[in-house]
Design a protein around this motif. Sequence first.
Motif, PDB file in Angstrom:
ATOM      1  N   ASP A 158       0.828  -1.202   0.000  1.00 37.57           N
ATOM      2  CA  ASP A 158       0.000   0.000   0.000  1.00 37.57           C
ATOM      3  C   ASP A 158       0.865   1.256   0.000  1.00 37.57           C
ATOM      4  N   THR A 159       1.922   1.230   0.787  1.00 35.37           N
ATOM      5  CA  THR A 159       2.836   2.375   0.850  1.00 35.37           C
ATOM      6  C   THR A 159       3.541   2.577  -0.492  1.00 35.37           C
ATOM      7  N   ILE A 160       3.983   1.462  -1.090  1.00 39.29           N
ATOM      8  CA  ILE A 160       4.663   1.532  -2.387  1.00 39.29           C
ATOM      9  C   ILE A 160       3.721   2.093  -3.455  1.00 39.29           C
ATOM     10  N   MET A 161       2.452   1.648  -3.430  1.00 39.33           N
ATOM     11  CA  MET A 161       1.482   2.140  -4.413  1.00 39.33           C
ATOM     12  C   MET A 161       1.292   3.641  -4.289  1.00 39.33           C
ATOM     13  N   LYS A 162       1.222   4.137  -3.079  1.00 45.25           N
ATOM     14  CA  LYS A 162       1.077   5.582  -2.877  1.00 45.25           C
ATOM     15  C   LYS A 162       2.318   6.316  -3.385  1.00 45.25           C
ATOM     16  N   ALA A 163       3.490   5.734  -3.141  1.00 46.67           N
ATOM     17  CA  ALA A 163       4.728   6.342  -3.624  1.00 46.67           C
ATOM     18  C   ALA A 163       4.768   6.360  -5.145  1.00 46.67           C
ATOM     19  N   ILE A 164       4.312   5.257  -5.770  1.00 42.94           N
ATOM     20  CA  ILE A 164       4.252   5.190  -7.231  1.00 42.94           C
ATOM     21  C   ILE A 164       3.298   6.256  -7.766  1.00 42.94           C
ATOM     22  N   GLY A 165       2.137   6.378  -7.128  1.00 45.64           N
ATOM     23  CA  GLY A 165       1.150   7.363  -7.559  1.00 45.64           C
ATOM     24  C   GLY A 165       1.701   8.771  -7.511  1.00 45.64           C
ATOM     25  N   LEU A 166       2.397   9.104  -6.436  1.00 45.74           N
ATOM     26  CA  LEU A 166       2.990  10.438  -6.310  1.00 45.74           C
ATOM     27  C   LEU A 166       4.078  10.651  -7.363  1.00 45.74           C
ATOM     28  N   GLY A 167       4.885   9.611  -7.597  1.00 48.32           N
ATOM     29  CA  GLY A 167       5.931   9.714  -8.606  1.00 48.32           C
ATOM     30  C   GLY A 167       5.366   9.916 -10.003  1.00 48.32           C
ATOM     31  N   VAL A 168       4.298   9.179 -10.298  1.00 45.47           N
ATOM     32  CA  VAL A 168       3.642   9.310 -11.602  1.00 45.47           C
ATOM     33  C   VAL A 168       3.074  10.721 -11.771  1.00 45.47           C
ATOM     34  N   LEU A 169       2.509  11.278 -10.696  1.00 41.79           N
ATOM     35  CA  LEU A 169       1.986  12.645 -10.759  1.00 41.79           C
ATOM     36  C   LEU A 169       3.098  13.643 -11.086  1.00 41.79           C
ATOM     37  N   ILE A 170       4.247  13.481 -10.457  1.00 43.03           N
ATOM     38  CA  ILE A 170       5.372  14.389 -10.706  1.00 43.03           C
ATOM     39  C   ILE A 170       5.799  14.322 -12.168  1.00 43.03           C
ATOM     40  N   ILE A 171       5.920  13.099 -12.692  1.00 44.11           N
ATOM     41  CA  ILE A 171       6.296  12.919 -14.098  1.00 44.11           C
ATOM     42  C   ILE A 171       5.263  13.577 -15.004  1.00 44.11           C
ATOM     43  N   GLY A 172       3.996  13.363 -14.699  1.00 43.13           N
ATOM     44  CA  GLY A 172       2.924  13.923 -15.509  1.00 43.13           C
ATOM     45  C   GLY A 172       2.923  15.437 -15.515  1.00 43.13           C
ATOM     46  N   PHE A 173       3.055  16.043 -14.335  1.00 45.00           N
ATOM     47  CA  PHE A 173       3.071  17.503 -14.250  1.00 45.00           C
ATOM     48  C   PHE A 173       4.270  18.083 -15.002  1.00 45.00           C
ATOM     49  N   LYS A 174       5.418  17.429 -14.878  1.00 46.46           N
ATOM     50  CA  LYS A 174       6.619  17.904 -15.566  1.00 46.46           C
ATOM     51  C   LYS A 174       6.413  17.925 -17.074  1.00 46.46           C
ATOM     52  N   GLU A 175       5.827  16.859 -17.601  1.00 43.02           N
ATOM     53  CA  GLU A 175       5.593  16.772 -19.045  1.00 43.02           C
ATOM     54  C   GLU A 175       4.511  17.765 -19.486  1.00 43.02           C
ATOM     55  N   ALA A 176       3.415  17.821 -18.732  1.00 39.51           N
ATOM     56  CA  ALA A 176       2.280  18.668 -19.123  1.00 39.51           C
ATOM     57  C   ALA A 176       2.641  20.154 -19.112  1.00 39.51           C
ATOM     58  N   LEU A 177       3.458  20.565 -18.148  1.00 38.79           N
ATOM     59  CA  LEU A 177       3.827  21.980 -18.026  1.00 38.79           C
ATOM     60  C   LEU A 177       4.786  22.433 -19.123  1.00 38.79           C
ATOM     61  N   ALA A 178       5.273  21.480 -19.915  1.00 37.03           N
ATOM     62  CA  ALA A 178       6.180  21.827 -21.010  1.00 37.03           C
ATOM     63  C   ALA A 178       5.432  22.298 -22.253  1.00 37.03           C
ATOM     64  N   THR A 179       4.101  22.311 -22.194  1.00 40.03           N
ATOM     65  CA  THR A 179       3.313  22.738 -23.350  1.00 40.03           C
ATOM     66  C   THR A 179       3.618  24.185 -23.729  1.00 40.03           C
ATOM     67  N   GLY A 180       3.570  24.442 -25.010  1.00 35.30           N
ATOM     68  CA  GLY A 180       3.753  25.807 -25.482  1.00 35.30           C
ATOM     69  C   GLY A 180       2.439  26.437 -25.890  1.00 35.30           C
ATOM     70  N   ASN A 181       1.358  25.671 -25.745  1.00 31.26           N
ATOM     71  CA  ASN A 181       0.042  26.142 -26.179  1.00 31.26           C
ATOM     72  C   ASN A 181      -1.033  25.495 -25.301  1.00 31.26           C
ATOM     73  N   VAL A 182      -1.360  26.145 -24.185  1.00 30.93           N
ATOM     74  CA  VAL A 182      -2.321  25.589 -23.231  1.00 30.93           C
ATOM     75  C   VAL A 182      -3.698  25.417 -23.863  1.00 30.93           C
ATOM     76  N   LEU A 183      -4.083  26.356 -24.725  1.00 33.63           N
ATOM     77  CA  LEU A 183      -5.395  26.273 -25.370  1.00 33.63           C
ATOM     78  C   LEU A 183      -5.488  25.018 -26.236  1.00 33.63           C
ATOM     79  N   LEU A 184      -4.431  24.743 -26.999  1.00 29.54           N
ATOM     80  CA  LEU A 184      -4.418  23.542 -27.834  1.00 29.54           C
ATOM     81  C   LEU A 184      -4.485  22.295 -26.956  1.00 29.54           C
ATOM     82  N   LEU A 185      -3.780  22.336 -25.834  1.00 31.11           N
ATOM     83  CA  LEU A 185      -3.786  21.206 -24.899  1.00 31.11           C
ATOM     84  C   LEU A 185      -5.208  20.902 -24.440  1.00 31.11           C
ATOM     85  N   MET A 186      -5.925  21.940 -24.057  1.00 34.05           N
ATOM     86  CA  MET A 186      -7.297  21.763 -23.577  1.00 34.05           C
ATOM     87  C   MET A 186      -8.215  21.261 -24.687  1.00 34.05           C
ATOM     88  N   ILE A 187      -8.098  21.870 -25.868  1.00 34.53           N
ATOM     89  CA  ILE A 187      -8.941  21.472 -26.996  1.00 34.53           C
ATOM     90  C   ILE A 187      -8.664  20.025 -27.383  1.00 34.53           C
TER      91      ILE A 187
END
Length: 226
Positions: free
Chosen positions: A31-60
């Motif tokens: 259970d602890t490992i799963m929570k750690a994985i979830g947090l790690g995946v969130l960090i990776i996701g935010f890092k990639e998503a914030l690299a967008t150069g066009n937020v409007l296109l991202l949303m669309i």
Amino acid sequence: MLGTIVNALAIVIGGVLGVLLKKSIGEGYKDTIMKAIGLGVLIIGFKEALATGNVLLLMIAVIIGSLVGEALELEKRLQGLGDFIQRRMGSSESTFTKGFVTASVVYCVGALAIIGSLQSGLMGDHTTLFTKSILDGISSIIFASTLGIGVAFSAVPVFLYQGAITLLAGVVEPLMTDAVVQEISAIGGLLIIGIGFNILEIKKFPVANMLPAIIVPVIAGVLGFL
């Protein structure tokens, strides 16, 4: 195809090792490992998503992709594939399909999968996919240690997806400009954030239904918007 084959094998080997490791891990630790994985995946996701150069296109892109995916019932179909494999394997793991779907999305939506497959198909340079193989192999050990053998079977969609890009590299390469790859990666990051929320059981997102969103930047590029 060598890079894709090595990548798929790395996921299988890592998944098997993770399952072997799973047997020696107590439920509390899992259970602890799963929570750690979830947090790690969130960090990776935010890092990639914030690299967008066009937020409007991202949303669309995510809105359009979600509508298309919902109409095609991609989430249901991917889960159905996972259930089918589970039945054929005779596995009784309750997390089999979750592991299969989670790992399949995480390993397919990143920029390394696209760039590495193009390099492999166009120049015979497998360096990027070999690097991705190491990363995927290590992460599959971690995923499988809690989500089970379904993670190893994510090698199948990874092989088909990256293999298709490799074989069609000459056709799709002109479409994959830096801007297009950047936005595909950002959309992938957003989907990975959804995976993170699913793992943490904060909110259930039908991430597979959003997968068509990664095609929108390609269309935008062709139309001259990127």
